[in-house]
Design an enzyme around this catalytic site. Structure first.
Site, PDB file in Angstrom:
ATOM      1  N   ASN A   1     -40.590  -8.034   1.055  1.00 61.06           N
ATOM      2  CA  ASN A   1     -39.134  -7.889   1.127  1.00 61.06           C
ATOM      3  C   ASN A   1     -38.396  -8.882   0.231  1.00 61.06           C
ATOM      4  OD1 ASN A   1     -39.622  -6.807   4.383  1.00 61.06           O
ATOM      5  ND2 ASN A   1     -38.392  -5.614   2.965  1.00 61.06           N
TER       6      ASN A   1
ATOM      7  N   ASP B   1     -39.431  -1.599  -4.081  1.00 61.23           N
ATOM      8  CA  ASP B   1     -38.708  -0.967  -2.986  1.00 61.23           C
ATOM      9  C   ASP B   1     -37.210  -1.234  -3.136  1.00 61.23           C
ATOM     10  OD1 ASP B   1     -37.680   0.042  -0.637  1.00 61.23           O
ATOM     11  OD2 ASP B   1     -38.626  -1.426   0.669  1.00 61.23           O
TER      12      ASP B   1
ATOM     13  N   GLU C   1     -45.678  -4.954  -2.077  1.00 61.63           N
ATOM     14  CA  GLU C   1     -44.371  -4.327  -2.161  1.00 61.63           C
ATOM     15  C   GLU C   1     -43.271  -5.378  -2.304  1.00 61.63           C
ATOM     16  OE1 GLU C   1     -41.663  -1.600   0.857  1.00 61.63           O
ATOM     17  OE2 GLU C   1     -43.834  -1.284   0.806  1.00 61.63           O
TER      18      GLU C   1
ATOM     19  N   LYS D   1     -36.971   6.176  -0.291  1.00 63.37           N
ATOM     20  CA  LYS D   1     -36.525   6.442   1.072  1.00 63.37           C
ATOM     21  C   LYS D   1     -35.337   7.390   1.025  1.00 63.37           C
ATOM     22  CE  LYS D   1     -38.255   1.936   2.491  1.00 63.37           C
ATOM     23  NZ  LYS D   1     -38.008   0.617   3.085  1.00 63.37           N
TER      24      LYS D   1
ATOM     25  N   LYS E   1     -46.430  -6.649   7.128  1.00 64.53           N
ATOM     26  CA  LYS E   1     -45.260  -7.424   6.727  1.00 64.53           C
ATOM     27  C   LYS E   1     -45.644  -8.892   6.572  1.00 64.53           C
ATOM     28  CE  LYS E   1     -41.748  -4.528   6.610  1.00 64.53           C
ATOM     29  NZ  LYS E   1     -40.789  -4.418   5.484  1.00 64.53           N
TER      30      LYS E   1
ATOM     31  N   ASP F   1     -45.907  -6.149   2.367  1.00 63.16           N
ATOM     32  CA  ASP F   1     -44.495  -6.028   1.988  1.00 63.16           C
ATOM     33  C   ASP F   1     -43.835  -7.389   2.187  1.00 63.16           C
ATOM     34  OD1 ASP F   1     -41.884  -5.370   1.514  1.00 63.16           O
ATOM     35  OD2 ASP F   1     -41.696  -3.938   3.164  1.00 63.16           O
TER      36      ASP F   1
ATOM     37  N   ASN G   1     -49.429   5.625   6.478  1.00 64.40           N
ATOM     38  CA  ASN G   1     -49.915   4.268   6.759  1.00 64.40           C
ATOM     39  C   ASN G   1     -49.315   3.755   8.065  1.00 64.40           C
ATOM     40  OD1 ASN G   1     -47.466   3.363   4.567  1.00 64.40           O
ATOM     41  ND2 ASN G   1     -47.625   2.063   6.373  1.00 64.40           N
ATOM     42  N   ALA G   2     -50.072   2.925   8.772  1.00 64.84           N
ATOM     43  CA  ALA G   2     -49.529   2.201   9.921  1.00 64.84           C
ATOM     44  C   ALA G   2     -48.756   0.998   9.393  1.00 64.84           C
ATOM     45  CB  ALA G   2     -50.651   1.741  10.840  1.00 64.84           C
TER      46      ALA G   2
END
Length: 375
Positions: free
Chosen positions: A183, A237, A214, A261, A150, A181, A123-124
């Protein structure tokens, strides 16, 4: 060859000269790749780095601010299995950062993984930027048809996030996939409201809405509460990579997939174990690594038995430079597992300004702290 030789953690002793370069007289540059003399490191560090033959410090500027930073830095190790990265973010303490060191040592000294595929879909990634910049990022992503956007940055409103998503949809067309995402920025009520708006934005132009959201909230309980009330998939995540028990989120049925990750989890072996035991799909993603770290992520993704979703390993384009002459740049929306070779022509062996000296000192201190916390 003359190197920056590091003595005690609080000192860096500069030895020798680069040809054609005065001691610390060269003008400062943003990108750095500096070799550190392993032989002068403290004994405890030398013991931990057994088998490591080279140690580099890197610093790479970002094209756009991301994760509230403008520059990425870290260490790169070379061992029998090639180059590996150790680059914990600066808001991670020594015990948490030691997992990143464990991952780097495993990668540099271990054996190649058994690969199950020869290419990994990618994914970009679109940071918190204006809509036009977002579109350019997607257009220059190397053929990626999945984009992670984001959202929920302190400097961005939901309305601006929606505009960015709509701009991405315009470029992708209705068949492209959009994920976001947050965060861990929201509480449950904020997440429910935001997801409704962001999903509608992703559905503009005939799209299918969001592929997943996410980490909308900080805690596992909050993730579970959100998941019960929305139709959009929830991905975990931080609840995986920063958790003492990465599988708690699975037992709580708090997510539909996990983001994994390599460095934060402590290495490829632990990442693969988490994926096998999670009971849900996994997305292998970057920790904003250089191409050295990205190559290790691609190797892990290629070693998984199942890979249902595109992986977040296309972040090399976010930097203005790299540590290699052949960065891990997607082609046709994919990355292929391969070894990375450091561009030796970019390496210097002396700091060129006071900032270099300061940052090298910080990393030597940090390396000793990480070694002390290995367990």
């Amino acid at each position: 060859m003359h190197r920056c030789v590091c003595g005690s953690p609080s000192e860096i002793v500069v030895v020798g000269h680069n040809e054609g370069m005065n001691d610390i007289a060269s003008p400062p540059k943003n990108t750095r790749l500096i070799e550190i003399g392993i032989e002068a490191l403290p004994a405890e560090v030398l013991n931990a780095l057994d088998g490591i033959t080279r140690l580099l410090y890197y610093r790479l500027p970002l094209k756009n601010r991301f994760r509230r930073i403008d520059v990425r830095d870290g260490l790169i190790l070379k061992g029998p299995n090639g180059w590996a990265e150790v680059s914990p973010f600066w808001d991670y303490d020594a015990p948490e950062s030691s997992q990143w060191l464990r991952a780097g040592l495993e990668a540099a000294r271990g054996k190649p993984l058994e690969l199950k595929r020869d290419a990994v879909p990618i994914n970009a990634t679109v940071p918190v930027v204006d809509p036009l910049t977002a579109q350019k990022i997607v257009e220059n992503s190397g053929g990626c048809t999945t984009v992670k956007v984001k959202v929920a940055d302190p400097g961005s409103t939901i309305s601006q996030d929606c505009e960015r998503i709509e701009a991405v949809r315009d470029v992708l067309g209705p068949e492209g996939k959009i994920r976001v995402d947050a965060n861990a920025a929201w509480d449950v009520d904020e997440a429910l409201a935001a997801i409704r708006e962001l999903n509608a934005a992703a559905a503009s132009g005939g799209g299918d809405g969001l592929e997943y959201v996410e980490q909308p909230c900080p805690t596992v309980d909050e993730l579970a509460a959100v998941r019960r009330q929305v139709d959009v998939r929830i991905a975990a995540d931080e609840s995986v990579r920063r958790a003492s028990d990465p599988l708690e989120v699975a037992r709580a049925e708090a997510a539909d997939l996990v983001i994994v990750k390599v460095q934060p989890l402590g290495g490829a072996a632990r990442l693969i174990e988490v994926c096998q035991n999670a009971g849900m799909p996994a997305v292998v993603s970057s920790a904003l690594d250089s191409s050295v770290g990205l190559a290790r992520g691609v190797e892990c993704a290629a070693a998984l038995d199942d890979l249902e979703f595109a992986c977040g390993l296309g972040t090399a384009r976010m930097f203005t430079d790299d540590v290699t002459a052949e960065p891990m740049i997607p082609q046709g929306g994919e990355l292929r597992p391969r070894d990375i070779e450091i561009d030796e022509s970019r390496i210097t062996y002396l700091p060129t300004d006071e900032r270099d000296l300061r940052e090298l000192r910080r990393w030597i201190v940090r390396l000793e702290e990480m070694v002390h916390c290995l367990r």
